[in-house]
Design a protein around this motif. Structure first.
Motif, short mmCIF file in Angstrom:
data_model
loop_
_atom_site.label_atom_id
_atom_site.label_comp_id
_atom_site.label_asym_id
_atom_site.label_seq_id
_atom_site.Cartn_x
_atom_site.Cartn_y
_atom_site.Cartn_z
N TYR B 189 -20.57 47.35 22.04
CA TYR B 189 -20.34 47.69 20.63
C TYR B 189 -21.22 46.90 19.66
N ARG B 190 -22.07 46.01 20.18
CA ARG B 190 -22.85 45.18 19.26
C ARG B 190 -23.75 46.02 18.36
N CYS B 191 -24.44 47.01 18.95
CA CYS B 191 -25.37 47.81 18.15
C CYS B 191 -24.63 48.59 17.08
N VAL B 192 -23.43 49.08 17.45
CA VAL B 192 -22.64 49.84 16.49
C VAL B 192 -22.23 48.94 15.33
N ASN B 201 -24.95 48.54 7.48
CA ASN B 201 -24.20 49.55 6.73
C ASN B 201 -24.87 50.91 6.71
N THR B 202 -25.49 51.25 7.82
CA THR B 202 -26.16 52.55 7.92
C THR B 202 -25.31 53.54 8.71
N PHE B 203 -24.60 53.08 9.69
CA PHE B 203 -23.67 53.92 10.46
C PHE B 203 -24.35 55.10 11.15
N ALA B 204 -25.54 54.85 11.70
CA ALA B 204 -26.25 55.94 12.37
C ALA B 204 -25.68 56.23 13.75
N ILE B 205 -25.04 55.24 14.35
CA ILE B 205 -24.54 55.39 15.71
C ILE B 205 -23.08 54.96 15.79
N ALA B 206 -22.40 55.51 16.76
CA ALA B 206 -21.01 55.14 17.01
C ALA B 206 -20.75 55.39 18.48
N VAL B 207 -19.57 54.95 18.93
CA VAL B 207 -19.18 55.28 20.29
C VAL B 207 -18.62 56.70 20.27
N SER B 217 -23.82 57.01 20.52
CA SER B 217 -24.42 58.30 20.18
C SER B 217 -24.54 58.47 18.68
N THR B 218 -25.53 59.24 18.28
CA THR B 218 -25.57 59.75 16.92
C THR B 218 -24.63 60.95 16.87
N GLU B 219 -24.43 61.54 15.72
CA GLU B 219 -23.60 62.74 15.65
C GLU B 219 -24.28 63.84 16.47
N PHE B 220 -23.51 64.48 17.30
CA PHE B 220 -23.98 65.57 18.15
C PHE B 220 -25.20 65.18 18.99
N ASP B 221 -25.31 63.89 19.29
CA ASP B 221 -26.43 63.41 20.09
C ASP B 221 -27.78 63.83 19.51
N LEU B 222 -27.86 63.90 18.19
CA LEU B 222 -29.13 64.24 17.55
C LEU B 222 -30.15 63.15 17.82
#
Lengths: 597, 342
Positions: B189-192, B201-207, B217-222
């Motif tokens: 979870y460090r990268c998240v 504070n960009t929130f590009a990725i999440a579990v 993953s990004t949303e929809f694995d974009l």
């Protein structure tokens, strides 16, 4: 928050579904700048799961356009929303057949007719996930219908979801027609002991009309709340303490200790009724929710009054459509009648209930995962401490009680804690519900005073059909027991002494003809599917456990695999964050220790 | 009834009746006093008993997910994560008991049997210390399907000859700056956290996903280029297993040109703006191959922006005609390849 959204737009239908769940983003024009959403929007993040569920129910999956629209309205990062959506089994982020039959192949259905049904459905609709004229199917973990196995939960885009079970599933024609668009009527809720004297939690099941507030009152509804108001909040808590009521959800924690802790805190604080019943073999809460929703609301109101909570969340399992609809109706009717709202029953305190629906995640029955789920996050349990009574929902003190636990409160208030404490044993007071299914003559929910032995309970339910091989006690997170355990009194203390646990009250016997290896392997597969994946011991442990168990069952490399299983067990039990991982090896361990497999 | 909720505050309330500035705990028989609010890990470090950690990083909020730092606390049935459990007066802690050693060994075996840890610092040493043997779960078995497409609650059951399922998958290369090799991802979870509230504070990725099929993953694995990613590279900085890696490092490793022994690290100050972020320029063969920032630096705490992290080519004046080293050859051909192939 500077969020970036893709250009994907929702369809008009998706937008309507979202609009009905999430209010449109407020645009606030300050001098020189325009603010969209801001804190007001972010504070609505708890609507994320309801919004995703609304789109799923209406369309059959959550598209990129729909997800973006929800994110814009709530100011939630799309990656996080995708992480939430993809966490739940009932939500699909890819197109899939709009009508899906989720066919239970778990321990309570697999050996009891589901295998044949699945084979026939597969012949008719093709492999799992395929679409035949918009219809498809998928395997499902326990659906909480074990007393009328086999069972199916039908997700039908644009139509009401439904459950079919028993003969309606075994007759695959009927099942496929129901999936298509046949209206499904909910069967009357019954319990085998209906009409017997001495019933308390089940006393009204089958006799009270669960859709009628008037009938609730005719059957004594409202008296407990009146009595609670006479006692006052401190008085109610004192009665619950005297009653020695302990949680029925599995952990057996003293209810009064939680209540006192939360009562001592300042507002805001929350009450949660945990109705996310998902332990394989468990269906008692479903029967209570479907059969007596008004009594639950009354019990929640008393609990809120006693602890000073103004808002209660009722988190009901997603696969319980009948319970969900009855609860929603009961909440709406109670509001109209002034039994919920700013001035409950004219007594001068405020309390309202928010109904929340799970979306297919066993882990969300764990209390801190449930809170994460309500808040709009992935259902990943929190580390404890801090405990929910200090830092719970939205970071505030929170009482979490199981449905059965709460329902006991009405009787405790009416007859006093002392009378309740005199039932059962010193440490296990009152009555207890047990879910009997599997190889049993008369399956169903039974209510017995604490102290009855396992053998007596099985006899009460008409006895085991066939020769008893083993009983799964307490659920997938429980243990297998054998004929040697028939003399065990089903109390907290007696089971603990024998290294067992009552868990959620599952009593599922298997006869000698059942392939217990498959049953145990299904339990291992269940945990492989249901771990949230947050901590390493559980995330990987359940995978290694299933692999080693399957190898052990099929090629008997006993020494090697048993050593592995023992090592995996100890690490999961010792080092996992929550109860799921800590009990994920329990049933496997007990089956092997008794040489059942 | 419209329900407005206060901001979530996850800090436990502090008891007003406990004013003492320090608490004293016993670690492996030794008495240790630490500041109130300190963790058990802090207490261990205070007596120079470092504990293995993977998901923990000083600059991030502990998520206590890896469980390699668990310790035994008297009175607690489960083991507790030392990285996040606060020291309480009188706690008796064991960091090397048989239960602790067993769980740590198993965590290392679980990760070692499912994830490529070959570039993770310290792990090989811990494996030896704890006697971990990841191979005992059977031969590594890469998944037959695409992990990003898996659906929560469904998996293919292992067969009777099953080995140990892994998270092996192709490296995600969708931009010129960094790659994501999730075969190396331990889901710490460090990268998240670095992409989210703890730094960028960009929130590009999440579990995304669930259980063993959970993934970053990004949303929809974009692809990252369609995501909110701003290429600050702070996720690379915090990744403990090198699952996230400079594109340059990835290409040079693939071409077997990467040679850390030949590299120099030069500390300097970023020249782009006036903040004064410190940079560590990793150079090999007179070429910058990677940029990091010291985690203990008072300004950056290891974080940089896209300019500091990746905007270094101008100091090297690398026109195509000037490129002469093997490093330039590798990087140019990778760049040309991705220009041509997308």
């Amino acid at each position: 928050m500077d969020l970036r959204f893709t250009d994907a737009e929702p369809t008009a239908q998706e937008r309507d579904l979202i609009e009905a769940t999430v209010p449109r983003v407020e645009v606030v024009e300050h001098p020189g700048r325009v603010v969209r959403g801001g804190h007001d929007a972010r504070s609505q993040r708890h609507l994320l799961l309801p919004a995703l569920a609304a789109v799923q129910a209406g369309i059959g999956h959550v598209s990129e356009g729909a997800l973006m629209e929800i994110c814009r309205r709530l100011t939630v990062p799309p990656a996080e929303a995708y992480g939430v959506a993809s966490f739940y089994a009932l939500i699909s982020t890819e197109p899939r057949p709009p009508r899906i039959a989720h066919l239970c192949d778990d321990v309570g259905c697999g050996p009891f007719g589901a295998d044949e049904v699945i084979a026939e459905v597969q012949r008719r609709l093709g492999p799992a996930g395929a679409s035949t004229d918009g219809s498809g199917w998928a395997r499902s973990p326990c659906l909480g219908q074990c007393d009328r196995a086999p069972a199916a939960y039908l997700q039908r885009a644009g139509q009401e979801d439904a459950v079919v079970a028993g003969a309606d599933v075994s007759d695959v024609d009927h099942l496929v027609a129901a999936l298509d668009d046949h209206p499904v009527t909910a069967p009357a809720v019954t319990v085998p002991q209906q009409g017997e004297p001495g019933l308390r939690l089940l006393a009204r099941i089958g006799s009270v009309d669960p859709t009628s507030l008037v009938d609730h009152r005719v059957h004594g509804g409202g008296e407990a709340l009146r009595r609670a108001l006479e006692l006052g909040p401190d008085g109610v808590r004192a009665e619950v303490a005297t009653a020695n009521l302990r949680g029925r959800g599995g952990a057996a924690f003293p209810t009064a200790v939680k209540w006192d802790a939360v009562a001592a805190h300042d507002d805001p604080k929350y009450l949660i009724c945990n109705a996310d019943e998902s332990e394989p073999g468990t269906f008692k809460d479903r029967v209570l929710l479907e059969g007596d929703p008004y009594r639950l609301l009354e019990a929640m109101t008393i609990a809120a009054y006693a602890t000073g909570c103004r808002i209660g969340y009722l988190y009901v399992r997603g696969e319980y459509p009948v319970a969900t609809r009855r609860l929603a109706d009961a909440i709406a009717t109670s509001r109209q009648a002034g039994l919920l709202g700013d001035d409950v029953a004219g007594a001068g305190f405020a309390f309202d209930v928010e109904l929340r629906r799970g979306q297919g995640a066993y882990i969300c029955g764990e209390e801190t995962a449930l809170m994460e789920s309500i808040e709009g996050h992935r259902g990943e349990p929190r580390n404890k401490p801090p405990f929910p009574t200090d830092t719970g929902l939205f970071g505030r003190p929170t009482v979490v009680n199981n449905v059965e636990t709460l329902l006991n409160v009405t009787d405790i208030v009416l007859e006093g804690g002392q009378a309740f404490a005199e039932l059962g044993t010193r440490d296990s007071t009152g009555t207890r519900l047990f879910c009997l299914s599997g190889a049993i003559a008369v399956p169903g929910v039974y209510e017995v005073t604490y102290g009855e032995t396992l053998g007596a309970l099985l006899e009460r339910a008409g006895g085991v059909t066939g020769e008893l091989a083993a009983v799964l006690l307490g659920g997938a997170a429980g243990s297998f027991v054998t004929a040697e355990h028939l003399d065990v009194p089903l109390t907290f203390e007696a089971t603990r002494e024998r290294g067992l646990a009552l868990g959620s009250g599952v009593v599922m016997p298997f006869d000698a003809g059942t392939d217990l290896g498959r049953v145990v392997a299904r339990i291992a597969a269940f945990f492989r599917d249901e771990t949230c994946g947050q901590c390493v011991p559980c995330r990987v442990g359940v995978v290694r456990q299933e692999e080693a168990l399957v190898r052990y069952l099929s090629n008997g490399r006993e020494t090697v695999e048993l050593e592995l299983l023992g090592d995996i067990d100890r690490a999961m039990t010792d080092a996992s964050i929550c109860g799921l991982g800590q009990t994920a090896a329990s049933a496997v361990r007990s089956a092997i220790a008794q040489r059942l497999v | 009834m419209t329900i407005q909720h206060p901001p979530v505050d996850r800090e436990p309330p502090t008891s007003s009746d406990e004013h003492a500035a320090t608490v004293t705990v016993e670690v492996d028989g030794r008495s240790v006093s630490v500041a109130r609010g300190a963790t058990l890990l802090d207490a261990c470090r205070a007596i120079e008993q470092p504990q293995p950690t993977l998901c923990f990083l000083e600059t991030l909020t502990p998520v206590n997910a890896c469980r390699v730092c668990v310790v035994e606390v008297e009175g607690s049935r489960p083991l507790v994560p030392s990285c996040s459990r606060r020291a309480e007066e009188g706690m008796v802690v064991a960091t090397d008991s048989p239960r602790v050693r067993h769980s740590r060994r198993m965590v290392l075996e679980f990760l070692g049997s499912s994830v490529d840890l070959s570039l993770a610092d310290d792990v090989a040493g811990w494996m030896e210390d704890y006697g971990a043997d990841p191979s005992r779960f059977g031969p590594p078995t890469p998944p037959a399907d695409e992990r990003d497409g898996r659906h929560a609650g469904h998996h293919a059951s292992p067969g009777p000859e099953a080995g140990a399922e892994t998270v092996e998958q192709p490296v995600k290369i969708d931009n010129d700056l960094y790659v994501r090799d999730y075969s190396r991802c331990i889901l710490c979870y460090r990268c998240v956290e670095a992409c989210g509230e703890d730094a960028q504070n960009t929130f590009a990725i999440a579990v995304a996903g669930r259980g063993f099929d959970a993934r970053i993953s990004t949303e929809f694995d974009l692809p990252l280029t369609d995501s909110a990613c701003v290429y600050c590279g702070n996720c690379i900085e915090v990744c403990p297993t090198d699952a996230l890696m400079f594109r340059s490092e990835h290409e040079l490793r693939r071409a077997e040109v990467w040679d850390e022994d030949e590299q120099q690290v030069t500390r300097t100050v970023c020249s782009f703006c006036g903040v004064g972020c410190n940079l560590e320029l990793h150079t090999q063969d007179d070429r910058i191959v990677k940029v990091t920032s010291p985690k203990d630096h008072s300004i950056t705490h290891g974080n940089l922006c896209v300019k500091g992290r990746f905007g270094y080519d101008h100091v090297q004046e690398l026109g195509d005609d000037l490129a002469t080293t093997p490093i330039d050859e590798v990087l140019r051909s990778a760049r040309d390849g991705s220009d041509a192939g997308g």
